[in-house]
Design a protein around this motif. Sequence first.
Motif, PDB file in Angstrom:
ATOM      1  N   LYS A 187      66.254 -42.482 -50.778  1.00 12.27           N
ATOM      2  CA  LYS A 187      65.484 -42.105 -51.972  1.00 12.27           C
ATOM      3  C   LYS A 187      64.196 -41.367 -51.579  1.00 12.27           C
ATOM      4  O   LYS A 187      63.836 -40.342 -52.166  1.00 12.27           O
ATOM      5  CB  LYS A 187      65.121 -43.390 -52.737  1.00 12.27           C
ATOM      6  N   ILE A 188      63.559 -41.873 -50.554  1.00 12.91           N
ATOM      7  CA  ILE A 188      62.298 -41.253 -50.114  1.00 12.91           C
ATOM      8  C   ILE A 188      62.570 -39.884 -49.481  1.00 12.91           C
ATOM      9  O   ILE A 188      61.917 -38.889 -49.793  1.00 12.91           O
ATOM     10  CB  ILE A 188      61.566 -42.194 -49.116  1.00 12.91           C
ATOM     11  N   VAL A 189      63.597 -39.843 -48.619  1.00 13.80           N
ATOM     12  CA  VAL A 189      63.899 -38.596 -47.901  1.00 13.80           C
ATOM     13  C   VAL A 189      64.384 -37.508 -48.864  1.00 13.80           C
ATOM     14  O   VAL A 189      64.118 -36.323 -48.671  1.00 13.80           O
ATOM     15  CB  VAL A 189      64.968 -38.894 -46.806  1.00 13.80           C
ATOM     16  N   SER A 190      65.055 -37.930 -49.944  1.00 14.53           N
ATOM     17  CA  SER A 190      65.538 -36.916 -50.894  1.00 14.53           C
ATOM     18  C   SER A 190      64.366 -36.230 -51.602  1.00 14.53           C
ATOM     19  O   SER A 190      64.470 -35.081 -52.007  1.00 14.53           O
ATOM     20  CB  SER A 190      66.477 -37.549 -51.919  1.00 14.53           C
ATOM     21  N   LYS A 191      63.245 -36.931 -51.709  1.00 12.42           N
ATOM     22  CA  LYS A 191      62.093 -36.314 -52.383  1.00 12.42           C
ATOM     23  C   LYS A 191      61.215 -35.549 -51.414  1.00 12.42           C
ATOM     24  O   LYS A 191      60.437 -34.695 -51.812  1.00 12.42           O
ATOM     25  CB  LYS A 191      61.255 -37.410 -53.048  1.00 12.42           C
ATOM     26  N   ASP A 192      61.285 -35.910 -50.133  1.00 13.43           N
ATOM     27  CA  ASP A 192      60.368 -35.313 -49.162  1.00 13.43           C
ATOM     28  C   ASP A 192      61.030 -35.276 -47.789  1.00 13.43           C
ATOM     29  O   ASP A 192      60.713 -36.084 -46.915  1.00 13.43           O
ATOM     30  CB  ASP A 192      59.074 -36.152 -49.119  1.00 13.43           C
ATOM     31  N   GLU A 193      61.941 -34.305 -47.601  1.00 11.72           N
ATOM     32  CA  GLU A 193      62.719 -34.261 -46.354  1.00 11.72           C
ATOM     33  C   GLU A 193      61.827 -34.080 -45.125  1.00 11.72           C
ATOM     34  O   GLU A 193      62.045 -34.689 -44.091  1.00 11.72           O
ATOM     35  CB  GLU A 193      63.747 -33.113 -46.441  1.00 11.72           C
ATOM     36  N   LYS A 194      60.792 -33.234 -45.247  1.00 10.37           N
ATOM     37  CA  LYS A 194      60.046 -32.840 -44.041  1.00 10.37           C
ATOM     38  C   LYS A 194      58.680 -33.513 -43.919  1.00 10.37           C
ATOM     39  O   LYS A 194      57.762 -32.998 -43.282  1.00 10.37           O
ATOM     40  CB  LYS A 194      59.914 -31.318 -43.998  1.00 10.37           C
ATOM     41  N   GLU A 195      58.545 -34.667 -44.555  1.00 11.79           N
ATOM     42  CA  GLU A 195      57.329 -35.481 -44.446  1.00 11.79           C
ATOM     43  C   GLU A 195      56.057 -34.721 -44.813  1.00 11.79           C
ATOM     44  O   GLU A 195      55.076 -34.713 -44.077  1.00 11.79           O
ATOM     45  CB  GLU A 195      57.224 -36.074 -43.026  1.00 11.79           C
ATOM     46  N   SER A 196      56.111 -34.055 -45.974  1.00  9.23           N
ATOM     47  CA  SER A 196      54.889 -33.409 -46.457  1.00  9.23           C
ATOM     48  C   SER A 196      54.039 -34.427 -47.188  1.00  9.23           C
ATOM     49  O   SER A 196      52.836 -34.261 -47.334  1.00  9.23           O
ATOM     50  CB  SER A 196      55.219 -32.286 -47.447  1.00  9.23           C
ATOM     51  N   ASN A 197      54.643 -35.460 -47.729  1.00  7.45           N
ATOM     52  CA  ASN A 197      53.859 -36.477 -48.437  1.00  7.45           C
ATOM     53  C   ASN A 197      54.484 -37.871 -48.327  1.00  7.45           C
ATOM     54  O   ASN A 197      54.248 -38.568 -47.355  1.00  7.45           O
ATOM     55  CB  ASN A 197      53.605 -36.052 -49.900  1.00  7.45           C
ATOM     56  N   ILE A 198      55.352 -38.255 -49.320  1.00  8.26           N
ATOM     57  CA  ILE A 198      55.728 -39.676 -49.382  1.00  8.26           C
ATOM     58  C   ILE A 198      56.595 -40.164 -48.225  1.00  8.26           C
ATOM     59  O   ILE A 198      56.697 -41.363 -48.005  1.00  8.26           O
ATOM     60  CB  ILE A 198      56.439 -40.031 -50.724  1.00  8.26           C
ATOM     61  N   ARG A 199      57.240 -39.260 -47.477  1.00 17.00           N
ATOM     62  CA  ARG A 199      58.063 -39.743 -46.348  1.00 17.00           C
ATOM     63  C   ARG A 199      57.206 -40.514 -45.329  1.00 17.00           C
ATOM     64  O   ARG A 199      57.693 -41.386 -44.612  1.00 17.00           O
ATOM     65  CB  ARG A 199      58.804 -38.584 -45.680  1.00 17.00           C
ATOM     66  N   ALA A 200      55.921 -40.172 -45.301  1.00 12.88           N
ATOM     67  CA  ALA A 200      55.027 -40.869 -44.368  1.00 12.88           C
ATOM     68  C   ALA A 200      54.949 -42.373 -44.668  1.00 12.88           C
ATOM     69  O   ALA A 200      54.597 -43.164 -43.790  1.00 12.88           O
ATOM     70  CB  ALA A 200      53.643 -40.236 -44.408  1.00 12.88           C
ATOM     71  N   PHE A 201      55.302 -42.779 -45.893  1.00 12.95           N
ATOM     72  CA  PHE A 201      55.288 -44.218 -46.210  1.00 12.95           C
ATOM     73  C   PHE A 201      56.246 -44.999 -45.311  1.00 12.95           C
ATOM     74  O   PHE A 201      56.066 -46.192 -45.082  1.00 12.95           O
ATOM     75  CB  PHE A 201      55.661 -44.472 -47.681  1.00 12.95           C
ATOM     76  N   LEU A 202      57.294 -44.288 -44.828  1.00 12.46           N
ATOM     77  CA  LEU A 202      58.267 -44.957 -43.952  1.00 12.46           C
ATOM     78  C   LEU A 202      57.636 -45.379 -42.629  1.00 12.46           C
ATOM     79  O   LEU A 202      58.239 -46.079 -41.833  1.00 12.46           O
ATOM     80  CB  LEU A 202      59.479 -44.044 -43.692  1.00 12.46           C
ATOM     81  N   ASN A 203      56.397 -44.922 -42.422  1.00 14.59           N
ATOM     82  CA  ASN A 203      55.677 -45.331 -41.220  1.00 14.59           C
ATOM     83  C   ASN A 203      54.966 -46.670 -41.383  1.00 14.59           C
ATOM     84  O   ASN A 203      54.180 -47.065 -40.513  1.00 14.59           O
ATOM     85  CB  ASN A 203      54.620 -44.281 -40.859  1.00 14.59           C
ATOM     86  N   PHE A 204      55.242 -47.362 -42.493  1.00 11.85           N
ATOM     87  CA  PHE A 204      54.621 -48.676 -42.696  1.00 11.85           C
ATOM     88  C   PHE A 204      54.860 -49.549 -41.449  1.00 11.85           C
ATOM     89  O   PHE A 204      56.007 -49.702 -41.008  1.00 11.85           O
ATOM     90  CB  PHE A 204      55.235 -49.345 -43.940  1.00 11.85           C
ATOM     91  N   GLY A 205      53.787 -50.084 -40.887  1.00 14.47           N
ATOM     92  CA  GLY A 205      53.912 -50.942 -39.698  1.00 14.47           C
ATOM     93  C   GLY A 205      53.940 -50.186 -38.381  1.00 14.47           C
ATOM     94  O   GLY A 205      53.918 -50.786 -37.311  1.00 14.47           O
ATOM     95  N   HIS A 206      53.994 -48.848 -38.464  1.00 10.28           N
ATOM     96  CA  HIS A 206      54.208 -48.088 -37.234  1.00 10.28           C
ATOM     97  C   HIS A 206      52.902 -47.669 -36.535  1.00 10.28           C
ATOM     98  O   HIS A 206      52.938 -47.314 -35.359  1.00 10.28           O
ATOM     99  CB  HIS A 206      55.064 -46.841 -37.512  1.00 10.28           C
ATOM    100  N   THR A 207      51.770 -47.676 -37.231  1.00 12.55           N
ATOM    101  CA  THR A 207      50.549 -47.161 -36.586  1.00 12.55           C
ATOM    102  C   THR A 207      50.108 -48.129 -35.473  1.00 12.55           C
ATOM    103  O   THR A 207      49.992 -47.752 -34.306  1.00 12.55           O
ATOM    104  CB  THR A 207      49.421 -46.977 -37.622  1.00 12.55           C
ATOM    105  N   TYR A 208      49.910 -49.383 -35.858  1.00 13.25           N
ATOM    106  CA  TYR A 208      49.588 -50.405 -34.843  1.00 13.25           C
ATOM    107  C   TYR A 208      50.838 -50.689 -33.998  1.00 13.25           C
ATOM    108  O   TYR A 208      50.756 -50.874 -32.787  1.00 13.25           O
ATOM    109  CB  TYR A 208      49.109 -51.668 -35.570  1.00 13.25           C
ATOM    110  N   GLY A 209      52.020 -50.686 -34.641  1.00 11.36           N
ATOM    111  CA  GLY A 209      53.274 -50.985 -33.937  1.00 11.36           C
ATOM    112  C   GLY A 209      53.546 -50.010 -32.805  1.00 11.36           C
ATOM    113  O   GLY A 209      53.861 -50.417 -31.684  1.00 11.36           O
ATOM    114  N   HIS A 210      53.393 -48.710 -33.071  1.00 11.27           N
ATOM    115  CA  HIS A 210      53.615 -47.717 -32.005  1.00 11.27           C
ATOM    116  C   HIS A 210      52.599 -47.896 -30.886  1.00 11.27           C
ATOM    117  O   HIS A 210      52.920 -47.707 -29.713  1.00 11.27           O
ATOM    118  CB  HIS A 210      53.493 -46.289 -32.566  1.00 11.27           C
ATOM    119  N   ALA A 211      51.345 -48.241 -31.268  1.00  8.34           N
ATOM    120  CA  ALA A 211      50.303 -48.424 -30.239  1.00  8.34           C
ATOM    121  C   ALA A 211      50.694 -49.595 -29.330  1.00  8.34           C
ATOM    122  O   ALA A 211      50.573 -49.508 -28.102  1.00  8.34           O
ATOM    123  CB  ALA A 211      48.948 -48.670 -30.904  1.00  8.34           C
TER     124      ALA A 211
END
Length: 360
Positions: free
Chosen positions: A228-252
């Motif tokens: 659903k998210i990717v269909s609205k924003d395939e190239k992460e111009s806006n809402i696809r970035a929400f899929l990064n929930f947990g990833h900022t500290y997690g990636h670090a």
Amino acid sequence: MKQVTIQTASKTYEVKIGVGMTDEMVSFIKVSFPDVSKIWIIADEEVYKLHGSSFKEVLERSFDVTTYLAPKGEKAKSFHTYEEAITHGLKHQVDRKSLVVAFGGGAIGDLAGFVASSYMRGIPFIGVPTTILAHDSAVGGKVAINHPLGKNMVGHFYQPEGVFFDLRYFSSLPKIEVLSGFAEVIKHAFLSDLRFLNEIMHSFKSVEDLNEKFLTDCLVRGIEVKGKIVSKDEKESNIRAFLNFGHTYGHAVESASGYGNRTHGESVMIGMIFALHLSKGHAGLAFDLDSFIHWVKSLGYNLTIPSSMSFDTLFEGMKRDKKSLNGKPVFVLLKNIGEPLMADIEEEELRLSDDFIRRL
Ligand code: NAD
């Protein structure tokens, strides 16, 4: 068999989930690629040892097949492996009418997708994911390899032609990989709705007790949230970035642990708890974090941050995140379950949440 349609600006394709999916995939290839010259399997060598020979045998009954075996884990996403894979393709007459089949977890999906996107300026590929985590990575078309200075720094948006999830492969997944995969399922629940989250918390009590129906349901719902998210924003111009929930500290945390030393999903789980703690203070989230942490620990997630891993090291990692703005880390927070928002956060606030995590 269950099926989810992913509709993006560049391509629409099906994700099929069930048992005995190789035959299903063969039929799909025959219909969609009647002139295919060769099937190029790019596989995780460990997964191939477990499940590869029967997989290849079925494909060989209908097609000319060549197989490249990549090292397991993040080593698959190195420049060296990428070059070796391309060399394999060239030496084995893979041409523009050939089709790549990615056979393995998220790392192989990322490598094989990137190889497909760049080999002779792009040939089609199909995903055959073998980890639970890959319900996330196999959908949405982000393909990449790592640079020594950062994960996923060289890649494309390149959608597969189809994804075929065979649940039988999960039987050989080690417990730590099941937990890793479920972290992304739980992430999708946080981004979706409280009911999905509560159902997982109610039904998932131990890795040993997971059953096929519950697992299929979780995969389907997780893929639907992502789709659903990717269909609205395939190239992460806006809402696809929400899929990064947990990833900022997690990636670090993942990067400071040395890639491969802590699973991606376990790092994301720690990152989600960090983001939930921030969300309570910063976005007014009302959520019983203590009960959530209790449940997560009971499942077997290791939430410990070693004392040798300083806040300063993690802070540098958070600043390197692709979402950072003017050197300030940007986080996906939750106002409510299912209501994400983006916020840049001051160092002092991050330090408080880091203290919280270290006390768990
Ligand atoms: P992985 O591919 O490294 O697999 C994890 C381990 O499980 C490996 O050791 C592998 O050999 C083993 N394994 C895989 N399938 C198995 C099976 N059926 N039985 C036994 N062992 C098996 O890791 P992963 O957790 O699947 O994926 C993580 C990767 O995915 C990371 O590189 C991450 O960056 C990437 N990722 C990409 C996206 C995306 O959108 N492209 C999203 C999330 C994660």
